[in-house]
Design a protein around this motif. Sequence first.
Motif, PDB file in Angstrom:
ATOM      1  N   MET A 190      -5.511   8.320   1.875  1.00  0.00           N
ATOM      2  CA  MET A 190      -5.235   7.330   0.848  1.00  0.00           C
ATOM      3  C   MET A 190      -5.799   5.992   1.307  1.00  0.00           C
ATOM      4  N   ARG A 191      -5.944   5.100   0.340  1.00  0.00           N
ATOM      5  CA  ARG A 191      -6.567   3.816   0.638  1.00  0.00           C
ATOM      6  C   ARG A 191      -5.796   2.677  -0.019  1.00  0.00           C
ATOM      7  N   VAL A 192      -5.702   1.574   0.729  1.00  0.00           N
ATOM      8  CA  VAL A 192      -5.209   0.303   0.214  1.00  0.00           C
ATOM      9  C   VAL A 192      -6.345  -0.685   0.421  1.00  0.00           C
ATOM     10  N   LEU A 193      -6.732  -1.396  -0.628  1.00  0.00           N
ATOM     11  CA  LEU A 193      -7.868  -2.322  -0.555  1.00  0.00           C
ATOM     12  C   LEU A 193      -7.474  -3.643  -1.198  1.00  0.00           C
ATOM     13  N   LEU A 194      -7.666  -4.730  -0.462  1.00  0.00           N
ATOM     14  CA  LEU A 194      -7.367  -6.064  -0.974  1.00  0.00           C
ATOM     15  C   LEU A 194      -8.542  -6.990  -0.703  1.00  0.00           C
ATOM     16  N   LYS A 195      -8.693  -7.986  -1.585  1.00  0.00           N
ATOM     17  CA  LYS A 195      -9.758  -8.971  -1.417  1.00  0.00           C
ATOM     18  C   LYS A 195      -9.252 -10.302  -1.956  1.00  0.00           C
ATOM     19  N   LYS A 196      -9.347 -11.344  -1.127  1.00  0.00           N
ATOM     20  CA  LYS A 196      -8.883 -12.679  -1.509  1.00  0.00           C
ATOM     21  C   LYS A 196      -9.778 -13.730  -0.880  1.00  0.00           C
ATOM     22  N   VAL A 197      -9.807 -14.898  -1.485  1.00  0.00           N
ATOM     23  CA  VAL A 197     -10.432 -16.066  -0.864  1.00  0.00           C
ATOM     24  C   VAL A 197      -9.306 -16.851  -0.206  1.00  0.00           C
ATOM     25  N   LEU A 198      -9.417 -17.010   1.106  1.00  0.00           N
ATOM     26  CA  LEU A 198      -8.412 -17.734   1.884  1.00  0.00           C
ATOM     27  C   LEU A 198      -8.830 -19.187   2.050  1.00  0.00           C
ATOM     28  N   ALA A 235       3.915   8.567  14.564  1.00  0.00           N
ATOM     29  CA  ALA A 235       3.102   9.722  14.972  1.00  0.00           C
ATOM     30  C   ALA A 235       2.770  10.633  13.798  1.00  0.00           C
ATOM     31  N   ALA A 236       3.452  10.478  12.658  1.00  0.00           N
ATOM     32  CA  ALA A 236       3.162  11.286  11.469  1.00  0.00           C
ATOM     33  C   ALA A 236       1.818  10.922  10.844  1.00  0.00           C
ATOM     34  N   VAL A 237       1.340   9.702  11.111  1.00  0.00           N
ATOM     35  CA  VAL A 237       0.055   9.260  10.553  1.00  0.00           C
ATOM     36  C   VAL A 237      -1.058   9.832  11.430  1.00  0.00           C
ATOM     37  N   THR A 238      -1.902  10.684  10.829  1.00  0.00           N
ATOM     38  CA  THR A 238      -2.948  11.378  11.586  1.00  0.00           C
ATOM     39  C   THR A 238      -4.300  10.678  11.525  1.00  0.00           C
ATOM     40  N   LEU A 239      -4.478   9.759  10.582  1.00  0.00           N
ATOM     41  CA  LEU A 239      -5.705   8.958  10.489  1.00  0.00           C
ATOM     42  C   LEU A 239      -5.304   7.535  10.156  1.00  0.00           C
ATOM     43  N   TRP A 240      -5.828   6.600  10.938  1.00  0.00           N
ATOM     44  CA  TRP A 240      -5.576   5.177  10.710  1.00  0.00           C
ATOM     45  C   TRP A 240      -6.908   4.462  10.879  1.00  0.00           C
ATOM     46  N   ASP A 241      -7.409   3.874   9.801  1.00  0.00           N
ATOM     47  CA  ASP A 241      -8.660   3.116   9.844  1.00  0.00           C
ATOM     48  C   ASP A 241      -8.448   1.834   9.049  1.00  0.00           C
ATOM     49  N   LEU A 289       1.003  16.145   4.463  1.00  0.00           N
ATOM     50  CA  LEU A 289       1.735  16.223   3.204  1.00  0.00           C
ATOM     51  C   LEU A 289       2.485  14.931   2.880  1.00  0.00           C
ATOM     52  N   GLY A 290       2.723  14.103   3.883  1.00  0.00           N
ATOM     53  CA  GLY A 290       3.432  12.841   3.671  1.00  0.00           C
ATOM     54  C   GLY A 290       2.571  11.699   3.183  1.00  0.00           C
ATOM     55  N   LEU A 336       3.911   8.160   1.627  1.00  0.00           N
ATOM     56  CA  LEU A 336       3.796   6.916   2.388  1.00  0.00           C
ATOM     57  C   LEU A 336       2.998   5.836   1.661  1.00  0.00           C
ATOM     58  N   TRP A 337       2.127   6.241   0.730  1.00  0.00           N
ATOM     59  CA  TRP A 337       1.236   5.267   0.092  1.00  0.00           C
ATOM     60  C   TRP A 337       1.988   4.095  -0.534  1.00  0.00           C
ATOM     61  N   PRO A 338       3.064   4.298  -1.308  1.00  0.00           N
ATOM     62  CA  PRO A 338       3.744   3.131  -1.892  1.00  0.00           C
ATOM     63  C   PRO A 338       4.267   2.146  -0.839  1.00  0.00           C
ATOM     64  N   SER A 339       4.743   2.658   0.285  1.00  0.00           N
ATOM     65  CA  SER A 339       5.241   1.773   1.344  1.00  0.00           C
ATOM     66  C   SER A 339       4.111   0.961   1.962  1.00  0.00           C
ATOM     67  N   PHE A 340       2.991   1.633   2.260  1.00  0.00           N
ATOM     68  CA  PHE A 340       1.852   0.907   2.826  1.00  0.00           C
ATOM     69  C   PHE A 340       1.307  -0.092   1.813  1.00  0.00           C
ATOM     70  N   TRP A 341       1.207   0.303   0.543  1.00  0.00           N
ATOM     71  CA  TRP A 341       0.688  -0.601  -0.497  1.00  0.00           C
ATOM     72  C   TRP A 341       1.573  -1.841  -0.577  1.00  0.00           C
ATOM     73  N   ALA A 342       2.894  -1.652  -0.632  1.00  0.00           N
ATOM     74  CA  ALA A 342       3.816  -2.789  -0.734  1.00  0.00           C
ATOM     75  C   ALA A 342       3.729  -3.683   0.505  1.00  0.00           C
ATOM     76  N   PHE A 343       3.676  -3.065   1.688  1.00  0.00           N
ATOM     77  CA  PHE A 343       3.567  -3.860   2.910  1.00  0.00           C
ATOM     78  C   PHE A 343       2.285  -4.683   2.895  1.00  0.00           C
ATOM     79  N   TRP A 344       1.167  -4.098   2.458  1.00  0.00           N
ATOM     80  CA  TRP A 344      -0.114  -4.821   2.430  1.00  0.00           C
ATOM     81  C   TRP A 344      -0.062  -5.980   1.432  1.00  0.00           C
ATOM     82  N   GLN A 345       0.662  -5.838   0.327  1.00  0.00           N
ATOM     83  CA  GLN A 345       0.793  -6.940  -0.635  1.00  0.00           C
ATOM     84  C   GLN A 345       1.538  -8.113   0.003  1.00  0.00           C
TER      85      GLN A 345
END
Length: 178
Positions: free
Chosen positions: A1-9, A97-103, A130-131, A135-144
């Motif tokens: 899954m992917r979370v993508l954000l773009k902003k001008v800081l 440890a449940a997260v098998t790919l983190w990029d 399978l998780g 997990l996507w909604p939690s990661f998406w909310a945290f990234w926001q």
Amino acid sequence: MRVLLKKVLDCDPDAAWRAIRSPAVFREVSSPLLAVDSLEPGGFPTVWQPGDHPATFRALGLVPMGTQVIRLAEQTERPDGVRILRDTGYGVSGALAAVTLWDHRMAIAPDPAGTGKTLYRDQLIFKAGLGTIALWPSFWAFWQVRMLRLEHLAPTWRHDVGVDAPVPVENDGEYGQA
């Protein structure tokens, strides 16, 4: 899954680059949702260097989530001037440890509109078997929340201690404008 954000800081790209390489900023933008403590001898460095940085994470500062290795690499020599900090770390214990790919990639570039501000792009790609979908909604909310914290802090990154220090005026030895 992917979370993508773009902003001008609201800071210049050099200040943004210094900030995303700061463990103090990392901890501040993660708070209060996550508390992060270093497992490195002597604690986190002042500035992240490429390599492995083991840490423990606690949700809301209370609930142990486990240990993760933050594995950093930098890409600073691109022809387009974009600088990228990439974390390809991995969970060692606990829920992490449940997260098998983190990029996770954070890209810093001058605002294309020529404002002198920073175009900040933040992308997380993760898998947790399978998780993943759960997990996507939690990661998406945290990234926001994280992005809101980055936006709030960015204007404070303008002053660089040591670079922006006053210089002595030659005629009277007092500090002031040169």
